[in-house]
Design a protein around this motif. Structure first.
Motif, PDB file in Angstrom:
ATOM      1  N   LEU A  20       0.833  -1.210   0.000  1.00 23.11           N
ATOM      2  CA  LEU A  20       0.000   0.000   0.000  1.00 23.11           C
ATOM      3  C   LEU A  20       0.866   1.257   0.000  1.00 23.11           C
ATOM      4  O   LEU A  20       0.572   2.218  -0.717  1.00 23.11           O
ATOM      5  CB  LEU A  20      -0.930  -0.001   1.210  1.00 23.11           C
ATOM      6  N   THR A  21       1.938   1.245   0.795  1.00 24.98           N
ATOM      7  CA  THR A  21       2.806   2.431   0.822  1.00 24.98           C
ATOM      8  C   THR A  21       3.517   2.608  -0.516  1.00 24.98           C
ATOM      9  O   THR A  21       3.706   3.736  -0.980  1.00 24.98           O
ATOM     10  CB  THR A  21       3.853   2.337   1.954  1.00 24.98           C
ATOM     11  N   GLY A  22       3.918   1.487  -1.123  1.00 26.27           N
ATOM     12  CA  GLY A  22       4.560   1.586  -2.435  1.00 26.27           C
ATOM     13  C   GLY A  22       3.626   2.153  -3.481  1.00 26.27           C
ATOM     14  O   GLY A  22       4.016   2.992  -4.303  1.00 26.27           O
ATOM     15  N   ALA A  23       2.370   1.702  -3.452  1.00 27.93           N
ATOM     16  CA  ALA A  23       1.394   2.216  -4.405  1.00 27.93           C
ATOM     17  C   ALA A  23       1.094   3.690  -4.158  1.00 27.93           C
ATOM     18  O   ALA A  23       0.891   4.462  -5.107  1.00 27.93           O
ATOM     19  CB  ALA A  23       0.115   1.381  -4.322  1.00 27.93           C
ATOM     20  N   LEU A  24       1.058   4.097  -2.899  1.00 32.45           N
ATOM     21  CA  LEU A  24       0.852   5.526  -2.599  1.00 32.45           C
ATOM     22  C   LEU A  24       2.015   6.363  -3.114  1.00 32.45           C
ATOM     23  O   LEU A  24       1.823   7.467  -3.633  1.00 32.45           O
ATOM     24  CB  LEU A  24       0.683   5.719  -1.091  1.00 32.45           C
ATOM     25  N   ALA A  25       3.239   5.834  -2.972  1.00 29.42           N
ATOM     26  CA  ALA A  25       4.402   6.543  -3.523  1.00 29.42           C
ATOM     27  C   ALA A  25       4.286   6.633  -5.040  1.00 29.42           C
ATOM     28  O   ALA A  25       4.617   7.663  -5.650  1.00 29.42           O
ATOM     29  CB  ALA A  25       5.691   5.818  -3.124  1.00 29.42           C
ATOM     30  N   ALA A  26       3.796   5.579  -5.676  1.00 31.55           N
ATOM     31  CA  ALA A  26       3.591   5.593  -7.127  1.00 31.55           C
ATOM     32  C   ALA A  26       2.543   6.622  -7.524  1.00 31.55           C
ATOM     33  O   ALA A  26       2.653   7.281  -8.568  1.00 31.55           O
ATOM     34  CB  ALA A  26       3.181   4.199  -7.608  1.00 31.55           C
TER      35      ALA A  26
ATOM     36  N   ARG B 202       1.951   9.408  -5.959  1.00 30.11           N
ATOM     37  CA  ARG B 202       2.584  10.728  -5.848  1.00 30.11           C
ATOM     38  C   ARG B 202       3.493  11.005  -7.050  1.00 30.11           C
ATOM     39  O   ARG B 202       3.661  12.149  -7.461  1.00 30.11           O
ATOM     40  CB  ARG B 202       3.389  10.808  -4.549  1.00 30.11           C
ATOM     41  N   ALA B 203       4.053   9.930  -7.615  1.00 29.57           N
ATOM     42  CA  ALA B 203       4.911  10.078  -8.797  1.00 29.57           C
ATOM     43  C   ALA B 203       4.108  10.041 -10.088  1.00 29.57           C
ATOM     44  O   ALA B 203       4.676  10.158 -11.172  1.00 29.57           O
ATOM     45  CB  ALA B 203       5.957   8.962  -8.807  1.00 29.57           C
ATOM     46  N   GLN B 204       2.784   9.854  -9.996  1.00 31.99           N
ATOM     47  CA  GLN B 204       1.860   9.832 -11.136  1.00 31.99           C
ATOM     48  C   GLN B 204       2.255   8.771 -12.174  1.00 31.99           C
ATOM     49  O   GLN B 204       2.339   9.042 -13.371  1.00 31.99           O
ATOM     50  CB  GLN B 204       1.769  11.217 -11.782  1.00 31.99           C
ATOM     51  N   LEU B 205       2.487   7.543 -11.699  1.00 35.25           N
ATOM     52  CA  LEU B 205       2.842   6.433 -12.582  1.00 35.25           C
ATOM     53  C   LEU B 205       1.578   5.761 -13.123  1.00 35.25           C
ATOM     54  O   LEU B 205       0.466   5.996 -12.634  1.00 35.25           O
ATOM     55  CB  LEU B 205       3.688   5.417 -11.818  1.00 35.25           C
ATOM     56  N   ASP B 206       1.770   4.899 -14.128  1.00 35.35           N
ATOM     57  CA  ASP B 206       0.627   4.143 -14.651  1.00 35.35           C
ATOM     58  C   ASP B 206       0.408   2.889 -13.805  1.00 35.35           C
ATOM     59  O   ASP B 206       1.110   2.657 -12.812  1.00 35.35           O
ATOM     60  CB  ASP B 206       0.841   3.797 -16.131  1.00 35.35           C
ATOM     61  N   LEU B 207      -0.568   2.071 -14.193  1.00 34.86           N
ATOM     62  CA  LEU B 207      -0.954   0.917 -13.388  1.00 34.86           C
ATOM     63  C   LEU B 207       0.195  -0.083 -13.243  1.00 34.86           C
ATOM     64  O   LEU B 207       0.404  -0.655 -12.162  1.00 34.86           O
ATOM     65  CB  LEU B 207      -2.173   0.228 -14.011  1.00 34.86           C
ATOM     66  N   VAL B 208       0.958  -0.273 -14.317  1.00 35.94           N
ATOM     67  CA  VAL B 208       2.106  -1.182 -14.236  1.00 35.94           C
ATOM     68  C   VAL B 208       3.152  -0.622 -13.277  1.00 35.94           C
ATOM     69  O   VAL B 208       3.764  -1.358 -12.495  1.00 35.94           O
ATOM     70  CB  VAL B 208       2.711  -1.427 -15.635  1.00 35.94           C
ATOM     71  N   GLY B 209       3.356   0.687 -13.320  1.00 37.48           N
ATOM     72  CA  GLY B 209       4.281   1.326 -12.387  1.00 37.48           C
ATOM     73  C   GLY B 209       3.827   1.155 -10.947  1.00 37.48           C
ATOM     74  O   GLY B 209       4.648   0.906 -10.047  1.00 37.48           O
ATOM     75  N   PHE B 210       2.520   1.276 -10.723  1.00 41.02           N
ATOM     76  CA  PHE B 210       1.966   1.044  -9.378  1.00 41.02           C
ATOM     77  C   PHE B 210       2.312  -0.361  -8.902  1.00 41.02           C
ATOM     78  O   PHE B 210       2.779  -0.561  -7.776  1.00 41.02           O
ATOM     79  CB  PHE B 210       0.439   1.196  -9.411  1.00 41.02           C
TER      80      PHE B 210
ATOM     81  N   PHE C  55      -4.610   2.416  -6.836  1.00 43.04           N
ATOM     82  CA  PHE C  55      -4.711   3.097  -8.135  1.00 43.04           C
ATOM     83  C   PHE C  55      -6.079   3.757  -8.312  1.00 43.04           C
ATOM     84  O   PHE C  55      -6.193   4.849  -8.867  1.00 43.04           O
ATOM     85  CB  PHE C  55      -4.451   2.093  -9.260  1.00 43.04           C
ATOM     86  N   PHE C  56      -7.126   3.083  -7.811  1.00 41.53           N
ATOM     87  CA  PHE C  56      -8.482   3.598  -8.004  1.00 41.53           C
ATOM     88  C   PHE C  56      -9.015   4.394  -6.810  1.00 41.53           C
ATOM     89  O   PHE C  56     -10.107   4.966  -6.897  1.00 41.53           O
ATOM     90  CB  PHE C  56      -9.437   2.441  -8.303  1.00 41.53           C
TER      91      PHE C  56
END
Length: 207
Positions: free
Chosen positions: A17-23, A25-33, A77-78
């Motif tokens: 969850l923390t990694g996805a929140l960091a993603a 903040r970096a405005q990455l796509d779903l694969v990046g998340f 992501f959502f």
């Protein structure tokens, strides 16, 4: 399910969850998340397993850990846009993940009969390296290195508390609960009340 597996699953879920929140903040796509979530979720445990020569690695032996991290990434992501301060949420989730991951590292080292210094090091590694990888990849100043933050210190104190509890002949589950409580109390106190260790301040050389 063993206590170690439960701790690993909880650690993977919250760190993901923390990694996805960091993603977010970096405005990455779903694969990046998914990539950042999985990296954060299994990073510390992977290094722990490699150093303790655990074969296969925990997430290779049980790929459901990766599936859990990917699901966490999808959830964030959502929903990330619903939170006013994603960074504040990230910090508090990270503190919970730390308090779960440190006992996971301690538990594995204890189960292998490792000496006290190795138990403490494994606790610190499991708790800190996933978040360190997350912050480096997302081009953030790592939380473990931020001035005045009790992060590695909290992980070390929690691991040391577990070792002390074992020395006092307390059961392993009680020792792990003490480890988790100590780790989270110090990390949360650092964020909420500004607890910190003395920071080095250089002085100009004498003439």
């Amino acid at each position: 399910m063993s206590a170690l597996a439960m701790l690993d699953y909880a650690s993977v879920a919250v760190f993901a969850l923390t990694g996805a929140l960091a993603a977010s903040r970096a405005q990455l796509d779903l694969v990046g998340f998914a990539f950042i979530a999985c990296l954060t979720a299994v990073g510390g445990g992977t290094l722990r397993d490699l150093l303790l020569d655990r074969n296969p690695l925990f997430w290779i032996a049980q790929p459901s850990y990766i599936a859990l991290a990917a699901c966490a990434a999808l959830l964030v992501f959502f929903t990330a846009h619903l939170f006013e301060s994603r960074y504040r949420l990230l910090l508090w989730l990270d503190s919970i993940a730390l308090a779960v991951a440190v006992p996971a590292g301690v538990s594995l080292a204890l189960s292998q009969g490792q000496p006290a210094p190795i138990v403490m090091i494994m606790g610190m590694i499991t708790g800190t390296f996933g978040g360190l990888m997350r912050d480096v990849v997302c081009n953030e100043v790592p939380l473990v290195l931020k001035q005045g933050e009790l992060y590695v210190t909290a992980a070390f104190a929690g691991s040391a508390a577990a070792v002390l509890a074992q020395w006092l002949d307390l059961s392993t589950p009680i020792s792990l609960m003490i480890c988790a409580g100590t780790t989270w109390a110090l990390r949360a106190g650092s964020m909420q009340f500004g607890w910190q260790l003395p920071v080095y301040k250089s002085r100009p050389p004498k003439q």
